[in-house]
Each structure stands twice: as C-alpha cells, then as structure tokens.
Design a protein around this motif. Structure first.
Motif, PDB file in Angstrom:
ATOM      1  N   TRP A   1       1.152  -1.011  -0.364  1.00 16.91           N
ATOM      2  CA  TRP A   1      -0.545   0.338   0.002  1.00 16.91           C
ATOM      3  C   TRP A   1       0.774   1.105  -0.164  1.00 16.91           C
ATOM      4  CZ3 TRP A   1      -0.882   3.490   4.064  1.00 16.91           C
ATOM      5  CH2 TRP A   1      -2.026   4.454   4.043  1.00 16.91           C
ATOM      6  N   ILE A   2       1.808   1.349   0.588  1.00 19.85           N
ATOM      7  CA  ILE A   2       2.795   2.435   0.644  1.00 19.85           C
ATOM      8  C   ILE A   2       3.517   2.369  -0.860  1.00 19.85           C
ATOM      9  CG2 ILE A   2       4.721   2.998   1.245  1.00 19.85           C
ATOM     10  CD1 ILE A   2       2.587   3.431   3.343  1.00 19.85           C
ATOM     11  N   GLU A   3       3.619   1.326  -1.078  1.00 18.82           N
ATOM     12  CA  GLU A   3       4.103   1.107  -2.332  1.00 18.82           C
ATOM     13  C   GLU A   3       3.594   1.853  -3.464  1.00 18.82           C
ATOM     14  OE1 GLU A   3       6.908  -1.972  -5.545  1.00 18.82           O
ATOM     15  OE2 GLU A   3       6.018  -1.871  -4.177  1.00 18.82           O
ATOM     16  N   SER A   4       2.079   1.986  -3.542  1.00 13.35           N
ATOM     17  CA  SER A   4       1.012   2.053  -4.608  1.00 13.35           C
ATOM     18  C   SER A   4       0.959   3.943  -4.319  1.00 13.35           C
ATOM     19  CB  SER A   4      -0.313   1.310  -3.918  1.00 13.35           C
ATOM     20  OG  SER A   4      -0.558   2.056  -2.789  1.00 13.35           O
ATOM     21  N   ARG A   5       1.611   4.137  -3.217  1.00 11.70           N
ATOM     22  CA  ARG A   5       1.221   5.947  -3.184  1.00 11.70           C
ATOM     23  C   ARG A   5       2.399   6.606  -3.319  1.00 11.70           C
ATOM     24  NH1 ARG A   5      -1.013   7.044   2.535  1.00 11.70           N
ATOM     25  NH2 ARG A   5      -1.239   9.138   1.546  1.00 11.70           N
ATOM     26  N   GLY A   6       3.349   5.669  -4.043  1.00 14.44           N
ATOM     27  CA  GLY A   6       4.723   6.295  -4.204  1.00 14.44           C
ATOM     28  C   GLY A   6       5.476   6.713  -2.947  1.00 14.44           C
ATOM     29  N   LEU A   7       4.927   6.888  -2.139  1.00 15.55           N
ATOM     30  CA  LEU A   7       6.180   7.318  -0.931  1.00 15.55           C
ATOM     31  C   LEU A   7       7.347   5.776  -0.532  1.00 15.55           C
ATOM     32  CD1 LEU A   7       3.063   7.296   1.741  1.00 15.55           C
ATOM     33  CD2 LEU A   7       4.203   8.913   0.383  1.00 15.55           C
ATOM     34  N   PRO A   8       8.312   6.861   0.041  1.00 13.70           N
ATOM     35  CA  PRO A   8       9.451   5.485   0.066  1.00 13.70           C
ATOM     36  C   PRO A   8       9.462   4.693   1.358  1.00 13.70           C
ATOM     37  CG  PRO A   8      10.451   8.159   0.604  1.00 13.70           C
ATOM     38  CD  PRO A   8       8.844   8.394   0.407  1.00 13.70           C
ATOM     39  N   PRO A   9       9.883   3.550   1.172  1.00 13.28           N
ATOM     40  CA  PRO A   9       9.404   2.573   2.389  1.00 13.28           C
ATOM     41  C   PRO A   9      10.219   2.542   3.666  1.00 13.28           C
ATOM     42  CG  PRO A   9      11.710   1.573   0.772  1.00 13.28           C
ATOM     43  CD  PRO A   9      10.778   2.995   0.023  1.00 13.28           C
ATOM     44  N   SER A  10       9.670   2.345   4.315  1.00 14.29           N
ATOM     45  CA  SER A  10      10.167   2.482   6.258  1.00 14.29           C
ATOM     46  C   SER A  10      11.343   1.632   6.477  1.00 14.29           C
ATOM     47  CB  SER A  10       9.011   1.744   6.792  1.00 14.29           C
ATOM     48  OG  SER A  10       9.230   1.085   8.223  1.00 14.29           O
ATOM     49  N   SER A  11      12.053   2.651   6.990  1.00 16.48           N
ATOM     50  CA  SER A  11      13.300   1.441   7.621  1.00 16.48           C
ATOM     51  C   SER A  11      13.152   0.183   8.070  1.00 16.48           C
ATOM     52  CB  SER A  11      13.967   2.736   7.994  1.00 16.48           C
ATOM     53  OG  SER A  11      13.275   2.335  10.400  1.00 16.48           O
ATOM     54  N   LEU A  12      12.047  -0.561   8.537  1.00 15.72           N
ATOM     55  CA  LEU A  12      11.314  -1.355   8.732  1.00 15.72           C
ATOM     56  C   LEU A  12      10.877  -2.388   7.812  1.00 15.72           C
ATOM     57  CD1 LEU A  12      10.393  -0.796  12.911  1.00 15.72           C
ATOM     58  CD2 LEU A  12      12.638  -1.467  11.839  1.00 15.72           C
ATOM     59  N   LYS A  13      11.068  -2.092   6.839  1.00 15.20           N
ATOM     60  CA  LYS A  13       9.875  -2.282   5.891  1.00 15.20           C
ATOM     61  C   LYS A  13      10.402  -4.115   5.829  1.00 15.20           C
ATOM     62  CE  LYS A  13       9.032  -3.523   0.774  1.00 15.20           C
ATOM     63  NZ  LYS A  13       9.653  -2.767  -0.897  1.00 15.20           N
ATOM     64  N   GLY A  14       8.693  -4.835   5.299  1.00 14.45           N
ATOM     65  CA  GLY A  14       8.660  -6.444   6.044  1.00 14.45           C
ATOM     66  C   GLY A  14       9.237  -7.189   7.371  1.00 14.45           C
ATOM     67  N   LYS A  15       8.767  -5.743   8.373  1.00 12.96           N
ATOM     68  CA  LYS A  15       9.722  -6.478   9.727  1.00 12.96           C
ATOM     69  C   LYS A  15       7.805  -5.942  10.185  1.00 12.96           C
ATOM     70  CE  LYS A  15      13.799  -6.728   8.883  1.00 12.96           C
ATOM     71  NZ  LYS A  15      14.604  -8.095   9.220  1.00 12.96           N
ATOM     72  N   LEU A  16       7.354  -6.946  11.157  1.00 17.78           N
ATOM     73  CA  LEU A  16       6.346  -6.637  12.052  1.00 17.78           C
ATOM     74  C   LEU A  16       6.846  -5.777  13.540  1.00 17.78           C
ATOM     75  CD1 LEU A  16       3.283  -7.300  12.679  1.00 17.78           C
ATOM     76  CD2 LEU A  16       4.248  -8.764  14.417  1.00 17.78           C
ATOM     77  N   VAL A  17       5.724  -4.544  13.838  1.00 19.89           N
ATOM     78  CA  VAL A  17       6.066  -3.600  15.057  1.00 19.89           C
ATOM     79  C   VAL A  17       4.993  -3.892  15.333  1.00 19.89           C
ATOM     80  CG1 VAL A  17       6.124  -1.058  15.878  1.00 19.89           C
ATOM     81  CG2 VAL A  17       7.493  -2.276  13.504  1.00 19.89           C
ATOM     82  N   TYR A  18       5.535  -4.936  16.809  1.00 27.83           N
ATOM     83  CA  TYR A  18       3.925  -5.051  17.250  1.00 27.83           C
ATOM     84  C   TYR A  18       4.083  -5.025  18.752  1.00 27.83           C
ATOM     85  CZ  TYR A  18       1.106  -9.525  18.929  1.00 27.83           C
ATOM     86  OH  TYR A  18       0.330  -9.954  19.666  1.00 27.83           O
ATOM     87  N   TRP A  19       2.944  -5.455  19.479  1.00 25.00           N
ATOM     88  CA  TRP A  19       2.719  -4.626  21.267  1.00 25.00           C
ATOM     89  C   TRP A  19       1.433  -5.844  21.343  1.00 25.00           C
ATOM     90  CZ3 TRP A  19       2.314   0.402  23.929  1.00 25.00           C
ATOM     91  CH2 TRP A  19       2.548   0.541  25.426  1.00 25.00           C
ATOM     92  N   GLY A  20       1.709  -6.890  22.464  1.00 22.27           N
ATOM     93  CA  GLY A  20       0.875  -8.012  22.398  1.00 22.27           C
ATOM     94  C   GLY A  20       0.457  -7.984  24.250  1.00 22.27           C
ATOM     95  N   PHE A  21      -1.008  -8.358  24.740  1.00 23.41           N
ATOM     96  CA  PHE A  21      -0.450  -7.930  26.442  1.00 23.41           C
ATOM     97  C   PHE A  21      -1.536  -9.463  26.282  1.00 23.41           C
ATOM     98  CE2 PHE A  21      -1.819  -4.050  24.251  1.00 23.41           C
ATOM     99  CZ  PHE A  21      -0.690  -3.000  25.308  1.00 23.41           C
ATOM    100  N   SER A  22      -0.723  -9.876  27.405  1.00 18.28           N
ATOM    101  CA  SER A  22      -1.301 -11.020  27.352  1.00 18.28           C
ATOM    102  C   SER A  22      -1.393 -12.781  26.710  1.00 18.28           C
ATOM    103  CB  SER A  22      -2.642 -11.249  28.251  1.00 18.28           C
ATOM    104  OG  SER A  22      -3.544 -12.005  29.289  1.00 18.28           O
ATOM    105  N   TYR A  23      -2.253 -12.307  26.972  1.00 18.40           N
ATOM    106  CA  TYR A  23      -2.467 -13.891  25.502  1.00 18.40           C
ATOM    107  C   TYR A  23      -1.857 -13.292  24.426  1.00 18.40           C
ATOM    108  CZ  TYR A  23      -3.767 -15.929  21.310  1.00 18.40           C
ATOM    109  OH  TYR A  23      -3.685 -16.347  19.252  1.00 18.40           O
ATOM    110  N   GLY A  24      -1.463 -12.182  23.855  1.00 14.19           N
ATOM    111  CA  GLY A  24      -0.895 -10.995  22.835  1.00 14.19           C
ATOM    112  C   GLY A  24       0.414 -12.057  22.761  1.00 14.19           C
ATOM    113  N   THR A  25       1.122 -11.919  24.004  1.00 18.97           N
ATOM    114  CA  THR A  25       2.342 -12.656  24.158  1.00 18.97           C
ATOM    115  C   THR A  25       2.523 -13.652  23.507  1.00 18.97           C
ATOM    116  OG1 THR A  25       2.881 -13.038  26.334  1.00 18.97           O
ATOM    117  CG2 THR A  25       2.763 -10.903  26.309  1.00 18.97           C
ATOM    118  N   TYR A  26       1.684 -13.991  24.187  1.00 17.49           N
ATOM    119  CA  TYR A  26       1.814 -15.494  22.765  1.00 17.49           C
ATOM    120  C   TYR A  26       1.928 -15.485  22.123  1.00 17.49           C
ATOM    121  CZ  TYR A  26       1.273 -20.658  22.287  1.00 17.49           C
ATOM    122  OH  TYR A  26       1.474 -22.187  21.011  1.00 17.49           O
ATOM    123  N   LEU A  27       1.408 -14.993  21.419  1.00 16.07           N
ATOM    124  CA  LEU A  27       0.837 -14.916  19.856  1.00 16.07           C
ATOM    125  C   LEU A  27       2.847 -14.021  18.922  1.00 16.07           C
ATOM    126  CD1 LEU A  27      -0.421 -14.100  16.992  1.00 16.07           C
ATOM    127  CD2 LEU A  27      -1.603 -12.996  18.196  1.00 16.07           C
TER     128      LEU A  27
END
Length: 640
Positions: free
Chosen positions: A212-238
């Motif tokens: 989606w970022i590429e389709s808008r003609g925007l420069p990719p993030s330095s973390l392209k292809g990487k997950l940025v995530y905050w999980g709580f409780s069971y979300g830590t297992y995920l």
C-alpha cells in the motif's frame, strides 16, 4: 451502525473512513487472506477466505515523497479472542501520546474474532436455505440462556457435583462446535483459528501495508517487511509464536504480561496463578495504608486485620448465602460466595481502579446494605439490549475456545479424577484455582483440528510451534537453544501479576537471544495496570530508537525458581498506587535492591501523563469485559 458491513473485502489494503464520531481520521479495511495457506485464494468453497478487520489510526504527520513511511504498530489485547479493533478505539490517542503523533497504529481482529469474518460462532443457527444468513440472534439468545443455566453450578469446588456438571457442560458446547464445523465443512473457521494461523496472517498484514505504501509512491520504512507489535497477555504468546516462526520478520516486539508458551500448550495451564494471592495480599496492605479512604478499613487496622475481615465475609457467604428481594426489579436474589469471588479475581487485574470498588462492595456485604448490592444484578432487559447491539454481539463468540484449544499440542480428554488431581495441585498455589481451572475445562473434548499438516518451512503456519513444559534454558545469552530474531524482543511484567507471573517473563526472555526484560514494581495484569513514567520511557525508546534493556541474568536458573528478586534485570517504579497511595514503600525498594540493579525513575510529566491515559483506557475496556463475563455465568474465561 456496523461500519464493516459497508466495506468490500480486498486482497489489497483499501482504507475507508469509519468510527468518525470517535475520531475523525480512523480508517477501516478488510484484508482477504486464505483460510488455509496451503490452498490458493479463490472463490471456490474448497478454498475459503478470511476477511481480517483492521482499524488504522494514521500518523499525524502527512507522508510526502521525501518522508519515509513509518511501519505501523500492530496491537493485540489478549484473550485469546480479544478484539484489536475495540482496544484501539479505546486507547489509540493514548498510545500515540507515548510513541509520538506520527506513529501509525493498527488494531486487528484475529481470525474468528469479532469483526473478522467468518466469526467463530458455534451457537448461530445454520442457514435455513442456500444463500441465507445464519440466525445469529437466536443463537446468541441460546448462548445467554445456557450461560445463565450453567451458572447455578457455581465454581468447580462449590459442591460435590459441580465439577461433574461443569465438565459435562463444556463437552456439550464442544459437541455443538463439532456439529457446526461438520455442517460448514471447509468453510468453518473452527479448524483454522490457531495462533500459528494468526501469526501467518500478521505476515500478510505487514506485506499488504508495504504494498500500500509503494502504491502511493512513498519511500518505504526502514523496517519494511518487519513486524512492529505490542501484545498483552495472550498477545505475548501470539508475538512469541510469530518470533519463533518468522524470526527474520521481527522489527520491534513488546510482550507485556507474559504467557509461558510451554505451559499454555499443555492440557492444563498450571503456573499462571503463582502470584495471584500476592496481589490479593496487596489489597489488604493498601486498604490498611489508605485508612478511612478504604471502605473495608476499621480504625487501627493493619493489613492482617483487613485480610481477616475479608476471610470472615467470604466464609459467611459460603455457609450462609445472602438473600434479599431486588428493590427495583422485584425478584429474589442469592448472593453466593462464588459470585463475589469471581468479582475479586477480576479486580486483581486492575488494582488502582478496582481495589476501592472492591472494598466498597465487600463492606456492603459486611454491613448488609442490600439496596447497594442490588446494582450487581440486572433485569432481563439487559439481555435484550445485548442481543440488539452489534458491537456487543460481535464480542460474544467462541473464538477463545477455538483459538486456545487449537493451540494444544494434543487433544485434551481428561477424566474427572485427572481434573481433580490437576485442580488440587493448582489449589496448593492459589485460592483462585477453582476459577482458573474452569477455563482449562473449555478444551476438554475439543477435537476440531486442522484438516492436514502445515509446515513453517513453506512460509505457512507450523501446527505446534511450542513443546509442552519444555525446560528453561540456562541464563546464558550465548546459549545455542535461544531463538535469534532480527531485532531483540522486549518483555514487560509487573512484580505481581494475577495470571501471567514474573516467572514466565523471565523464562520467556531467556528463550530469545538478547531479549530485554523490564519488571515494573507494581501489581495487576500487564504493566498498563499501573502508571510508570519509567516504563513508558523505555517503551518509547525501544520503539523509536531501538534501545533495548539488557537481558535478564538469573542467579539460579531452573524451572522451579522462586523469582523474589533473585536475578538482575531492569526494574521500574510505579508513580502511584490504589487510593492514591504512593507505592515507593520499603518492601518494593528492598525487592529492587535484592536484584542488584538500581531502580530507574523518570520525572517527565508528559511521559507519565501519556502512560496514565493508556492505563485509564485499558481499565475502561476491562470494566466492559467484566460486564461481558457476567453474562457467561460469572465464570471468568478471559485471560486478558
């Protein structure tokens, strides 16, 4: 109005304005992924799809052709079965206060959950004709009637027959789910709702965002292809499952209120209650320190006096349940010990908000103030309002059962004697074992599994990413058994957490190479249950600057380690406690000194206020969760 009904699902991200009355710049999308990643997407019934509900709070700074995009922070509130959409609606602004206004945030409903379709709903009556919709309303009515009926059994040890009927009730629901799965065949989500499947979905979300970022003609993030995530409780297992399956895809990962993955996949999740009673002990301590601000306090009380009064109240309810006539709705009420106990257990999740309310409730019971107690009991009109409210009906599903039971490494089919033995072992750790064991019973007799094996080697989910009760690796960051990720994980835990003990956080942090660990000197479930500018600063620096606290060093590593400060890792003080008691007392300070690492503190009021706003948002969501669980017969089944 349900905004999701007007959005056509797509294999690419297409964002639509939604929830404008809450926040004008919210955007919603429904991302289509395969139900079975071993089969390609198609319109065929043999290749069914899942449409993932995503809610986006964009970054406040507009992207330009010269500005690199930021990778979004994905949220999971736990459960299993918690709605990422609902949690983002509650706390989006607060999280951006911590991470900065240019940080985009996405809340998503995992497969089977809430607004993601198909929902895991065993109760919805199958369509009466080809192309007709399911009868979800009558199914919900039957679900609520069933929950009310089975609530009369009380807790697992309420009588000599309670366990037998509770276990039979869970088997009956599992039979219902099996029948529903058989009727839907390949289109049933019940066999494709495991955490491993959701981890693979998160890869799809990350990739779709980058396209989606590429389709808008925007420069990719330095973390392209990487997950940025905050999980709580069971979300830590995920999150941990994602990191184990896709270690090269980790960008930033915060795991808060940590689940021991090895125990979670076992038939009975035993170690969860290691610190539960310690949180209750803190209630007695805080009440005594608060003095007359605590309704249960009597002049001259010490913590043990408050604890003794609590025990007397519970014993009286156990031997002589309170009865009265509801002053408004005019029906008889029985206030049983099991009901009050489940309320107590729920309050342990959010002590700052919950302790004062619990003290007031217990004092009403103690003084026989029945008019005030009547507010705990509702009229049938509430049931009707739930059935007519799509936001609430979407939350009442069988997603927790489908996810949790699909995650087990073996079919669970415990006998009554085996359940009794497991319960007695758990009860030796905590007085709340009778509540927690009922959650474990949900998987007894569940035998809906993925139709065929799947392998992570082909970028599809591994059926069983974790082994039950695996041994703890030695406290050596160079240990070859550690999982090495493309960026170190950050684990967060309170000192005393009612369902995800500090022990689990230390153990899981040792499973991942260079993973950081922060202990917040507080009580409650996940660090957001308290306010700490120190913790907030560490989270901000981790996400924005890539600064990782040091890995934990355990003095005597082992599965049975008692972690009362016996190790070195970063510790943060909380800024406040229940009743406004400033929680920097001698016992916390001594606990910190035991570990040999100085307690960090921060006086940045802006950071503290940002964390407080997140804390308040989470508390409001948990308050709603208590209301939801009341309709499940006051049997607390949610981990979050």
């Amino acid at each position: 109005m349900n905004p999701w009904e007007s959005i056509t699902p797509s294999e690419e991200l297409e964002w639509h304005p939604c929830y404008g009355l809450i926040k004008a710049n919210f955007r919603c999308a429904r991302l289509t992924v395969p139900m079975d990643y071993n089969r390609p997407l198609s319109q065929s019934r043999a290749h069914p799809k899942v449409h993932i509900a995503l809610l986006l709070l964009p970054g406040a700074t507009p992207n330009t052709s010269k500005t690199a995009s930021k990778s979004p922070l994905l949220l999971n509130p736990g459960g299993p079965g918690g709605s990422g959409v609902m949690i983002l609606l509650a706390m989006a602004d607060a999280i951006q206060k911590i991470l900065g206004p240019d940080q985009p945030i996405i809340g998503f409903d995992p497969r089977g959950v809430s607004f993601t379709t198909p929902r895991a709903d065993c109760w919805a009556k199958p369509p009466a004709c080809t192309g007709c919709p399911e009868d979800a309303a009558s199914g919900l009515m039957h679900r609520l009637e069933w929950d009310q009926m089975t609530s009369v059994y009380g807790l697992l040890n309420s009588s000599n027959v309670a366990l037998k009927f509770l276990e039979a009730g869970h088997r009956a629901v599992n039979d219902l789910c099996r029948s529903k799965g058989a009727q839907l065949g390949a289109e049933s989500i019940l066999g494709h709702a495991s955490t491993a499947h959701v981890a693979r979905d998160m890869v799809s979300i990350v990739d779709a965002w980058d396209r989606w970022i590429e389709s808008r003609g925007l420069p990719p993030s330095s973390l392209k292809g990487k997950l940025v995530y905050w999980g709580f409780s069971y979300g830590t297992y995920l999150g941990a499952t994602f990191a184990k399956m896709f270690p090269d895809r980790v960008g930033r990962m915060i795991l808060d209120g940590v689940v021991d993955a090895d125990y979670y996949v076992s038939p009975v999740w035993e170690e969860s209650l290691l610190d539960t009673d310690k949180v209750l002990d803190r209630f007695f301590l805080y009440c005594a320190r608060a003095g007359r601000r605590c309704s249960l306090y009597r002049e001259g009380d010490k913590a043990e006096d408050v604890g003794r009064r609590y025990s007397e109240i519970m014993e009286r309810l156990q031997t002589s349940p309170v009865t009265f006539t509801h002053p408004e709705h005019f029906y008889p009420v029985i206030l049983r010990a099991s009901y009050v106990k489940t309320i107590v257990f729920s309050v342990l999740y959010s002590p700052i908000q919950g302790f004062p309310i619990l003290a007031m409730l217990l004092n009403w019971v103690h003084e026989g103030k029945f008019d005030e107690l009547a507010g705990l009991f509702q009229d049938a009109t509430l049931m009707c309002s739930i059935i007519g409210n799509p936001a609430i009906t979407g939350m009442l599903s069988d997603a927790q059962r489908a996810i949790m039971c699909s995650d087990k490494t073996q079919l669970v089919n415990l006998t009554i004697p085996e359940i009794t033995t497991a319960y007695e072992q758990m009860a030796s750790t905590s007085q709340f074992a009778d509540i927690w064991m009922n959650l474990m019973l949900k998987c007894n007799g569940w035998d809906i599994s993925t139709p065929h094996p799947i392998s992570s080697a082909s970028s599809t989910p591994s059926a069983y990413p974790w082994s039950p009760q695996a041994s703890t690796p030695a406290a050596n960051n160079n240990n070859q058994s550690q999982i090495e990720t493309s960026f170190p994980l950050l684990f967060l835990s309170n000192t005393y957490d009612p369902v995800t003990p500090l022990h689990a956080a230390v153990k899981m942090a040792q499973r991942f190479k260079n993973a950081g660990l922060v202990e917040q000197l507080a009580q409650g479930h996940c660090t957001l249950s308290a306010v700490s500018g120190c913790t907030a600063r560490i989270v901000r620096e981790y996400v924005l600057q890539g600064k990782v606290p040091p890995p934990p060093v355990v003095f005597s590593p082992g599965e049975n380690l008692k972690l009362d400060g016996e190790g070195e890792w970063t510790r943060c003080r909380a800024n406040e406690g229940p009743w406004g008691v400033h929680d920097q007392d001698a016992d916390w300070v001594q606990l910190a000194k035991t570990g040999g690492v100085a307690v960090e503190q921060v006086e940045d009021e802006g950071v503290v206020e940002a964390w407080r706003r997140v804390h308040e948002a989470v508390a409001s969501v948990r308050k709603w969760g208590v209301m939801e669980r009341e309709w499940e017969g006051f049997r607390f089944g949610n981990v979050w």
